[in-house]
Scaffold this active site. Sequence first.
Site, mmCIF file in Angstrom:
data_model
loop_
_atom_site.group_PDB
_atom_site.id
_atom_site.type_symbol
_atom_site.label_atom_id
_atom_site.label_comp_id
_atom_site.label_asym_id
_atom_site.label_seq_id
_atom_site.Cartn_x
_atom_site.Cartn_y
_atom_site.Cartn_z
ATOM 1 N N THR A 11 29.492 62.079 -34.747
ATOM 2 C CA THR A 11 29.379 61.082 -35.808
ATOM 3 C C THR A 11 30.571 61.218 -36.734
ATOM 4 O O THR A 11 31.030 62.325 -37.020
ATOM 5 C CB THR A 11 28.092 61.266 -36.624
ATOM 6 O OG1 THR A 11 28.115 62.545 -37.260
ATOM 7 C CG2 THR A 11 26.872 61.180 -35.721
ATOM 8 N N SER A 12 31.078 60.072 -37.196
ATOM 9 C CA SER A 12 32.224 60.107 -38.103
ATOM 10 C C SER A 12 32.027 59.231 -39.324
ATOM 11 O O SER A 12 32.803 59.286 -40.257
ATOM 12 C CB SER A 12 33.501 59.664 -37.366
ATOM 13 O OG SER A 12 33.347 58.361 -36.833
#
Length: 214
Positions: free
Chosen positions: A9-10
């Site tokens: 996840t970013s």
Amino acid sequence: MKTILYVRTSTAEQTIEHQETQAIDAGYQIDQVISDFAVSGVTVRFAERPQAPRLFDMLRPGDVLIVRWVDRLGRDYDDVTNTIRTFMSMGVVIRTIINGFVFDGASTDPVQKAIRDSLIAFMAATAQAQSEATKSAQLAGIKHALQSDSAGHKYKGKKPSYTREIYVGVQSMLGLNSGTVSDVAREFGLSRQVVLRIRDTPDAAERALTRWGM
């Protein structure tokens, strides 16, 4: 044999729970979830991510590695292809949630290997295109913000209901004829109207993302 879901996840829109739910809805029985949180897929190579050594250590021949899409496995073409080939050389089977692709190094048939390798190359190239589009959008968003007045009066239009990752994923799924408009809408949690807008006026959809720095 075990099935591992790897999640990267970013952004706030990308959650571990959402990707795990997608995997379960796709019919996978997950034994363990390994996640890299707030790690950029644009700048960080797969081998440099905090959980990469753990994955390489724990996976064994016959194990299955689930990822949402191949862009979870690297930042560009070379990184994605190297990561996939490394796992295949270990006897690990890679499966994607989107499109349901399978990359298995056990095949010895030359035709099947050629098809598999061509698909790896195509998907890795698509992942790099997405990465470059993301970097371009970020630069454009910064430039746009600098050009706006201090009160923020510059009109940007309605904020898109999709992220750039979703935009690229929708285009990819439509381009591969991997489902109807309704199928694509369900896959990404969008309305049919939004999917049709991305399909029929991609330039306008791209400009909307750029205006919002997405």
